[in-house]
Design an enzyme around this catalytic site. Structure first.
Site, mmCIF file in Angstrom:
data_model
loop_
_atom_site.group_PDB
_atom_site.id
_atom_site.type_symbol
_atom_site.label_atom_id
_atom_site.label_comp_id
_atom_site.label_asym_id
_atom_site.label_seq_id
_atom_site.Cartn_x
_atom_site.Cartn_y
_atom_site.Cartn_z
ATOM 1 N N ASP A 1 120.877 -45.427 43.984
ATOM 2 C CA ASP A 1 120.094 -44.505 44.808
ATOM 3 C C ASP A 1 120.155 -43.097 44.233
ATOM 4 O O ASP A 1 119.151 -42.379 44.182
ATOM 5 C CB ASP A 1 120.630 -44.473 46.247
ATOM 6 C CG ASP A 1 120.533 -45.817 46.945
ATOM 7 O OD1 ASP A 1 119.689 -46.638 46.540
ATOM 8 O OD2 ASP A 1 121.307 -46.041 47.892
ATOM 9 N N ASN B 1 119.714 -52.171 37.321
ATOM 10 C CA ASN B 1 121.013 -52.157 36.654
ATOM 11 C C ASN B 1 121.039 -53.314 35.651
ATOM 12 O O ASN B 1 120.105 -54.133 35.600
ATOM 13 C CB ASN B 1 122.174 -52.211 37.652
ATOM 14 C CG ASN B 1 122.170 -53.467 38.513
ATOM 15 O OD1 ASN B 1 121.849 -54.567 38.037
ATOM 16 N ND2 ASN B 1 122.509 -53.332 39.787
#
Length: 470
Positions: free
Chosen positions: A266, A194
């Site tokens: 995920d 991220n």
């Protein structure tokens, strides 16, 4: 993009297995013992987290998943196994003397108040046992990809070794990274940090140009094929190494409402791995992952996404590419040594003859790209009363066929510009053409490709259908 192809893939997920617990209730008073809120529980949920959530997301998409990791010899371990079996995930777990990793979240009014983590470092024996499991499963021929789900809990003690072994077996390696040292992921195909994780490694990003510069440097340092940075409200940024040149693509967010970002990473890496294992190119896999992430953040806690939830978003997108858009797709196919088959037509009224012809064309290679005339182009060729069906509808019907991988619109009378851009390995037309008269013959054969014809189904044509309808 046919999401049914997700069922074709098989992916190994290796990483930190976590059990996520959610205790939800209401708060209406402060404790007299200390200035803290008192939670009155009304509901409790238990879900798979960490690497187990990646495997769960893969299974939810229809992709076959095998989970390698470590749990304890405790009640939480039994719950993990039950949930994995329930969701048809193949289990390859080590039962450690240490407890199963768990996170317990206390929530009220959909807001997290407190999180309790239970974890201990796993032993060297645990690592050796899981490594043997890895060697066994990574050698299977039907496994297409490996996902390393690193939550920094100690399951993955030697990621460099895992990447090396998987690459030697010809597997696609994707990593969801953790920590400030990404050097251990060197040689992976794709890593998916991220934005915060990216900045932890490369330093503060001051501008979009700075992001591109630092991303390119990271790709070079780690010898990656691609770097996908998830950026929350700003969507995703892909930096991809193509023959030594790093190109950037941006994908705007698909999220409408954001309730909880837990497990969104995920979902992204699972959708990405599932797409690649199912035969999608990188661009389509990321588009699907971006949609999946937008759906999952609107759900509370670690959650999954199904193809049925993704499909409506895909249907809203235009069902064809333009000449400018098809270049990167072609480059991906060439880089993957895929045999490109090309054909073209107006496809004004799609009939059984078209379908049979296209199925035979697809059987000649790996990817079938169909060129389709624009509405103005059809009118020039067929007359002012044509087309019967608009481009958007013709392309949508074509792209829904399992044998068609991409539909590309061209505005000229012939697809010559498109053929020059695509450089197909095989140019296909109907049997009513002479091979040397087919538009693109010189260009395709000049680049080492072939031009062939396929017999048409007798008695079937759009003109005859229109004549019979009058």
């Amino acid at each position: 993009m046919n999401l049914k192809n997700l069922k074709k893939g098989k992916v190994i997920v290796f990483g930190d297995v976590i059990l996520d617990k959610y205790i939800m209730g209401s708060i209406d008073r402060i404790s007299p013992e200390a200035p803290v809120p008192v939670l009155r529980p009304s509901n409790e949920e238990i879900r798979l987290g960490g690497a187990a959530n990646v495997a769960l997301n893969l299974s939810s998409l229809g992709t076959k998943a095998t989970l390698i990791g470590v749990t304890g010899k405790d009640g939480d371990s039994r719950v993990v196994n039950e949930l994995l079996k329930k969701n048809k995930i193949k289990i390859a777990l080590r039962k450690s003397l240490h407890p199963t990793i768990s996170k317990t979240r206390l929530l009220s009014a959909q807001q997290q108040i407190l999180r309790i983590d239970e974890e201990e470092n796993f032993s060297e024996e645990d690592w050796k046992f899981t490594l043997e499991l890895f060697y066994k499963h990574i050698s299977l021929n039907d496994v297409s990809a490996l996902v390393l789900s690193d939550y920094g809990k100690g399951t993955l003690k030697d990621t460099a070794l895992l990447i090396k072994k998987a690459k030697a077996k010809g597997k696609i390696v994707l990593v969801d990274p953790k920590g400030k040292d990404f050097s251990k992921y060197k040689g992976a195909d794709i890593i998916t940090p991220n934005f915060s994780e990216f900045e932890d490694v490369v330093g503060r990003v001051g501008s979009e140009a700075d992001l591109t510069k630092k991303g390119k440097a990271l790709i070079k340092a780690l010898n990656l094929n691609a770097l996908l940075i998830t950026r929350g409200p700003e969507g995703m940024t892909l930096l991809q190494n193509k023959k030594g040149k790093v190109l950037r693509s941006d994908f705007p967010t698909q999220a409408r409402d954001v309730f909880d970002v837990s497990g969104a990473g995920d979902t992204v890496i699972a959708a990405l791995a599932g797409g690649l294992a199912g035969g999608f190119d990188l661009g389509d896999s990321i588009r699907m992952a971006n949609i999946a992430a937008g759906i999952v953040v609107a759900k509370l806690g670690t959650a999954t996404v199904t193809p049925q939830e993704i499909n409506p978003f895909l249907e809203k997108e235009k069902p064809y590419l333009t000449l400018e858009e098809v270049g990167p797709y072609k480059d991906d196919l060439k880089d993957s040594n895929k045999k490109i088959v090309f054909t073209n037509g107006c496809f004004d009224i799609l009939h059984a003859g078209h379908v049979e012809y296209l199925e035979k064309a697809k059987a000649l290679g790996d990817k079938l790209i169909v060129g389709i005339n624009s509405d103005s182009s059809v009118s020039k060729l067929k007359g002012k009363n044509r087309p019967i069906n608009k481009l958007i509808h013709r392309a949508k019907v074509l792209s829904s066929l399992r044998c068609v991988d991409k539909v590309v619109m061209f505005d000229e009378n012939t697809p010559l510009k498109l053929i020059k851009t695509l450089q197909p390995d095989l140019l296909v037309k109907g049997g009513d053409y002479k091979v040397k008269d087919i538009v693109g013959y010189k260009e395709v054969t000049g680049c080492g490709g072939s031009v062939v014809t396929i017999p048409l189904v007798k008695g079937l044509s759009t003109t005859k259908i229109l004549d019979q309808a009058q």
